[in-house]
Design a protein around this motif. Structure first.
Motif, short mmCIF file in Angstrom:
data_model
loop_
_atom_site.label_atom_id
_atom_site.label_comp_id
_atom_site.label_asym_id
_atom_site.label_seq_id
_atom_site.Cartn_x
_atom_site.Cartn_y
_atom_site.Cartn_z
N THR A 260 0.83 -1.21 0.00
CA THR A 260 0.00 0.00 0.00
C THR A 260 0.86 1.26 0.00
O THR A 260 0.63 2.19 -0.77
N PHE A 261 1.84 1.28 0.87
CA PHE A 261 2.73 2.44 0.98
C PHE A 261 3.97 2.16 0.13
O PHE A 261 4.86 1.40 0.52
N ARG A 262 4.03 2.78 -1.03
CA ARG A 262 5.10 2.54 -2.00
C ARG A 262 5.35 3.80 -2.79
O ARG A 262 4.51 4.70 -2.86
N PRO A 263 6.50 3.90 -3.40
CA PRO A 263 6.81 5.10 -4.19
C PRO A 263 5.88 5.24 -5.39
O PRO A 263 5.26 4.26 -5.84
N CYS A 264 5.80 6.47 -5.90
CA CYS A 264 5.01 6.72 -7.11
C CYS A 264 5.57 5.88 -8.25
O CYS A 264 6.79 5.88 -8.49
N ALA B 198 8.34 4.22 3.43
CA ALA B 198 7.95 3.19 2.46
C ALA B 198 7.48 3.81 1.15
O ALA B 198 7.63 3.19 0.08
N CYS B 199 6.94 5.02 1.21
CA CYS B 199 6.51 5.74 0.00
C CYS B 199 7.69 6.38 -0.73
O CYS B 199 7.50 7.03 -1.76
N GLY B 200 8.88 6.22 -0.19
CA GLY B 200 10.04 6.84 -0.80
C GLY B 200 10.16 8.32 -0.49
O GLY B 200 10.86 9.06 -1.19
N THR B 201 9.50 8.76 0.58
CA THR B 201 9.52 10.17 0.96
C THR B 201 10.31 10.34 2.25
O THR B 201 9.94 9.76 3.28
N ALA C 225 20.81 6.78 7.17
CA ALA C 225 21.52 7.79 6.39
C ALA C 225 20.82 8.03 5.07
O ALA C 225 20.51 7.11 4.33
N GLY C 226 20.55 9.31 4.78
CA GLY C 226 19.94 9.68 3.52
C GLY C 226 18.43 9.59 3.49
O GLY C 226 17.81 9.99 2.50
N ALA D 98 15.36 6.66 -2.69
CA ALA D 98 15.81 5.26 -2.63
C ALA D 98 16.22 4.88 -1.21
O ALA D 98 15.92 3.77 -0.73
N ALA D 99 16.88 5.79 -0.51
CA ALA D 99 17.30 5.52 0.87
C ALA D 99 16.10 5.34 1.78
O ALA D 99 16.10 4.47 2.67
N ALA D 100 15.07 6.16 1.58
CA ALA D 100 13.86 6.06 2.40
C ALA D 100 13.19 4.70 2.19
O ALA D 100 12.85 4.00 3.16
N ARG D 101 12.97 4.32 0.95
CA ARG D 101 12.31 3.05 0.67
C ARG D 101 13.15 1.87 1.17
O ARG D 101 12.61 0.92 1.75
N ARG D 102 14.44 1.95 0.99
CA ARG D 102 15.32 0.86 1.42
C ARG D 102 15.23 0.66 2.93
O ARG D 102 15.21 -0.48 3.42
N ARG D 103 15.16 1.73 3.68
CA ARG D 103 15.04 1.62 5.12
C ARG D 103 13.71 0.99 5.51
O ARG D 103 13.65 0.10 6.37
#
Length: 395
Positions: free
Chosen positions: A183-187, A300-303, A319-320, A349-354
């Motif tokens: 549900t919570f994912r990048p655009c 998770a949304c990449g934000t 980090a990032g 990318a760092a946000a989603r990866r975390r």
């Protein structure tokens, strides 16, 4: 195994607590266990569905639009009927009596600590806390330890949350919460205006988001104060606020003439996720968060996220992926500006990866480990007691 979840302050707008209870319940059922949910409502009801049996008990309205079951006696009667193998309590008030009830009957009992009492007190009553915290903080810690002794296990979601129980000699487990990564994912595809119009201009300002309850302990006024500071520094921004609460009118007055839009509570989580994913930075200024589900959902949304440098939410950052800052508009504004200076692809990318390090499956597995081990322990203790009784009778 039959797991009964007890929760006060569970409502359509209760945000984090409801998300946690529901995600765990679905996970228990997917693993083949029986789940019963007991929550406050306007009247008594029972409804069997895909999420198992849901029982509502008559309750009283309390602040923030929540409800609370005022007495434990109807819960006790229900538990006697249900005969659970394990009880999971998401409440430090009336439902905490389930701990002693379970102990008397050889049933495992787990308390999930969703809030830290001293941190909430400091956030809700900052002036009184500043004047009396030296006396109040030890008293609240003693209360927390006494509460913990009524349960077989205490579950906290962060190191910050666990410090409430310093000195507690029982089973304390730190189990991070999870996030719905689907549900919570990048655009998936940037909107035309995002790709064609440079951001950070008057035509297309940087998009900021605050998502959460509009109450003093969540400190939403700091997000608006950050906008005021950024505008004063000639940085074009716009803040979208998603949430409802007792402070809305006060916040609307404070935000007058600022680029801030209040959207109210958004129940459609898919749409909320899309709006968070379309933002450049999320501001989460709550100083007393024991975890920070909004922070994790935003990552998770990449934000990337700016969060308070107190509480447990900062433990989620890597980090990032974001920055912590003092709970003032000026400090939050500096952190926002710092993140916007990072390369966009790298920070997203760092946000989603975390966030991908926190799937709900891991949380459910850890919680089930607690429930199963407690249930097995109680069964073993019951067998030993029966053997002891038989030996005494023979003797």
């Amino acid at each position: 195994m039959r797991i009964v979840q007890l929760a006060n302050a569970y409502s359509p707008t209760s945000g984090g607590l409801r998300t946690v209870v529901d995600a765990l319940g679905r996970g228990y059922m997917a693993a083949g266990h029986e789940r019963v949910l007991v929550i406050p409502g306007q009247r008594h009801s029972r409804e069997e569905g895909e999420s198992g049996l849901v029982v509502t008990l008559p309750s009283l309205p309390v602040s923030g639009g929540y409800r609370m079951i005022p007495r434990f006696s109807p819960v006790k009667d229900l538990l006697e009927e249900l005969q659970p193998d394990s009880v999971e309590v998401s409440d430090k008030a009336t439902l905490a009596a389930a701990g002693p009830w379970a102990r008397e009957r050889g049933v495992g009992a787990v308390l999930i600590s969703h809030e830290r009492l001293d941190a909430v007190a400091a956030a809700r009553f900052p002036h009184a806390w500043a004047a009396s915290h030296r006396a109040l903080q030890p008293a609240l810690h003693r209360r927390s330890r006494r509460l913990a002794m009524r349960f077989d296990a205490i579950v906290v979601a962060s190191a910050f949350a666990g410090r409430e129980f310093d000195g507690y000699g029982g089973l304390l487990r730190e189990i991070p919460l999870g996030v719905d990564l689907d549900t919570f994912r990048p655009c998936r595809v940037p909107s035309p205006e995002r790709s064609e119009v440079p951001r950070g201009t008057g035509e297309h300002p940087w998009q900021l988001v605050y998502s959460g309850r509009l109450s003093i302990e969540k400190n939403p006024i700091a997000a608006i104060a950050a906008v005021k500071a950024l505008v004063a520094d000639n940085l074009p921004v716009h803040l979208d606020i998603y949430g409802s609460g007792t402070q809305r009118q006060q916040l609307e007055r404070f935000a007058a003439d600022l680029p801030v839009t209040f959207h109210g509570h958004m129940s459609d989580r898919v749409e909320l996720a899309e709006r968070i994913a379309a933002a450049d930075v999320v501001i989460a200024p709550g100083p007393a968060e024991t975890f920070g589900l909004t922070v994790l959902e935003s990552l998770a949304c990449g934000t990337p996220v700016v969060t308070a440098d107190t509480g447990g939410a900062g433990e989620l950052l890597a980090a990032g992926a974001g920055l912590t800052a003092a709970c003032t508009g000026e400090d939050m504004a500096r952190a926002v500006a710092g993140i916007l200076a990072w390369p966009e692809a790298e920070r997203r990318a760092a946000a989603r990866r975390r966030a991908e390090q926190f799937p709900w499956s891991a949380t459910v597995a850890s919680m089930l480990d607690v429930h199963v081990s407690l249930a097995a322990r109680e069964r073993n203790l019951s067998r030993l007691k029966r053997r002891g009784l038989r030996r005494r009778r023979i003797g």
